[in-house]
Design a protein around this motif. Structure first.
Motif, mmCIF file in Angstrom:
data_model
loop_
_atom_site.group_PDB
_atom_site.id
_atom_site.type_symbol
_atom_site.label_atom_id
_atom_site.label_comp_id
_atom_site.label_asym_id
_atom_site.label_seq_id
_atom_site.Cartn_x
_atom_site.Cartn_y
_atom_site.Cartn_z
ATOM 1 N N ASP A 33 0.814 -1.221 0.000
ATOM 2 C CA ASP A 33 0.000 0.000 0.000
ATOM 3 C C ASP A 33 0.849 1.274 0.000
ATOM 4 O O ASP A 33 0.315 2.381 -0.036
ATOM 5 C CB ASP A 33 -0.988 0.005 1.165
ATOM 6 C CG ASP A 33 -0.341 -0.196 2.521
ATOM 7 O OD1 ASP A 33 0.886 -0.420 2.590
ATOM 8 O OD2 ASP A 33 -1.071 -0.139 3.524
ATOM 9 N N THR A 54 -9.239 8.126 -6.722
ATOM 10 C CA THR A 54 -9.797 7.086 -5.863
ATOM 11 C C THR A 54 -11.301 7.274 -5.838
ATOM 12 O O THR A 54 -11.793 8.287 -5.328
ATOM 13 C CB THR A 54 -9.214 7.110 -4.428
ATOM 14 O OG1 THR A 54 -10.051 6.323 -3.569
ATOM 15 C CG2 THR A 54 -9.064 8.499 -3.849
ATOM 16 N N THR A 55 -12.026 6.345 -6.410
ATOM 17 C CA THR A 55 -13.472 6.531 -6.494
ATOM 18 C C THR A 55 -14.135 6.577 -5.125
ATOM 19 O O THR A 55 -15.108 7.298 -4.930
ATOM 20 C CB THR A 55 -14.129 5.438 -7.366
ATOM 21 O OG1 THR A 55 -13.812 4.155 -6.841
ATOM 22 C CG2 THR A 55 -13.679 5.536 -8.807
ATOM 23 N N SER A 56 -13.573 5.841 -4.169
ATOM 24 C CA SER A 56 -14.161 5.831 -2.826
ATOM 25 C C SER A 56 -13.660 6.974 -1.954
ATOM 26 O O SER A 56 -14.305 7.354 -0.982
ATOM 27 C CB SER A 56 -13.821 4.522 -2.113
ATOM 28 O OG SER A 56 -12.433 4.465 -1.808
ATOM 29 N N ASN A 58 -11.107 6.527 -0.180
ATOM 30 C CA ASN A 58 -10.527 5.823 0.965
ATOM 31 C C ASN A 58 -9.414 4.846 0.590
ATOM 32 O O ASN A 58 -8.993 4.052 1.428
ATOM 33 C CB ASN A 58 -11.628 5.067 1.710
ATOM 34 C CG ASN A 58 -12.657 6.010 2.294
ATOM 35 O OD1 ASN A 58 -12.322 7.030 2.882
ATOM 36 N ND2 ASN A 58 -13.918 5.694 2.102
ATOM 37 N N SER A 59 -8.933 4.888 -0.631
ATOM 38 C CA SER A 59 -7.880 3.965 -1.068
ATOM 39 C C SER A 59 -6.589 4.288 -0.329
ATOM 40 O O SER A 59 -6.035 5.382 -0.465
ATOM 41 C CB SER A 59 -7.657 4.091 -2.575
ATOM 42 O OG SER A 59 -8.852 3.831 -3.272
ATOM 43 N N VAL A 62 -3.488 5.581 -2.277
ATOM 44 C CA VAL A 62 -3.585 6.969 -2.732
ATOM 45 C C VAL A 62 -3.478 7.925 -1.538
ATOM 46 O O VAL A 62 -2.834 8.975 -1.625
ATOM 47 C CB VAL A 62 -4.879 7.207 -3.541
ATOM 48 C CG1 VAL A 62 -4.947 8.641 -4.047
ATOM 49 C CG2 VAL A 62 -4.964 6.228 -4.712
ATOM 50 N N THR A 80 -12.408 12.023 -6.978
ATOM 51 C CA THR A 80 -13.042 11.006 -6.151
ATOM 52 C C THR A 80 -14.555 11.071 -6.324
ATOM 53 O O THR A 80 -15.079 11.829 -7.143
ATOM 54 C CB THR A 80 -12.617 11.180 -4.668
ATOM 55 O OG1 THR A 80 -13.093 10.073 -3.911
ATOM 56 C CG2 THR A 80 -13.086 12.476 -4.072
ATOM 57 N N THR A 102 -19.041 2.984 -8.666
ATOM 58 C CA THR A 102 -17.727 3.178 -9.294
ATOM 59 C C THR A 102 -17.847 3.580 -10.751
ATOM 60 O O THR A 102 -17.214 4.541 -11.189
ATOM 61 C CB THR A 102 -16.876 1.898 -9.146
ATOM 62 O OG1 THR A 102 -16.680 1.640 -7.748
ATOM 63 C CG2 THR A 102 -15.533 2.050 -9.817
#
Length: 133
Positions: A33, A54-56, A58-59, A62, A80, A102
């Motif tokens: 990570d 990062t679509t969430s 929360n990655s 990233v 995001t 997503t």
């Protein structure tokens, strides 16, 4: 001459996802990570900008890259969705797509990529490039 007619003006940019050998070795030998953060640490220079996706929001990979970028004096811009997630509170600029799925977030990011490219080209090269140019 040939080179002058065909070479185009350019901005230095590096894709952190394109360094497969480093990502693989780092994931095997260190912390998977932290792969992007390691590259930011090695390549980033104060005044650079990190563009993360990062679509969430929360990655972890990233988020760690943003933390490394901030420590080195880079500006951070994140694309995001899902309300921004955790990353919206640590980056300089969060572009938050108003969606939770997503595929919808990714679709909404497409015009953002294009707008960013057009703005950069206009700012650095003094004109906006169109597909017909």
């Amino acid at each position: 001459g040939y080179m002058a007619d065909n070479l185009q003006r350019a901005l230095p940019a590096v894709s952190l996802v394109g360094v497969t050998a480093l990502e693989s070795a780092y994931a095997n030998d260190a912390a998977p990570d932290l792969g992007f953060a390691q590259q930011v640490l090695g390549l980033g220079v104060s005044g650079d900008t990190l563009l993360g996706i990062t679509t969430s929001g929360n990655s972890k990979n990233v988020i760690y890259a943003v933390r490394a970028a901030k420590a080195k004096g880079l500006k951070t811009v994140i694309l995001t969705g899902c309300g921004g997630g955790k990353i919206k509170d640590i980056c300089d600029c969060a572009v938050i797509a108003p969606a939770n799925e997503t595929y919808k977030i990714q679709e909404l990011h497409l015009p953002v990529y294009h707008a960013l490219c057009l703005m950069l080209e206009s700012n650095y090269f003094g004109r906006i490039y169109h597909a017909s140019n």
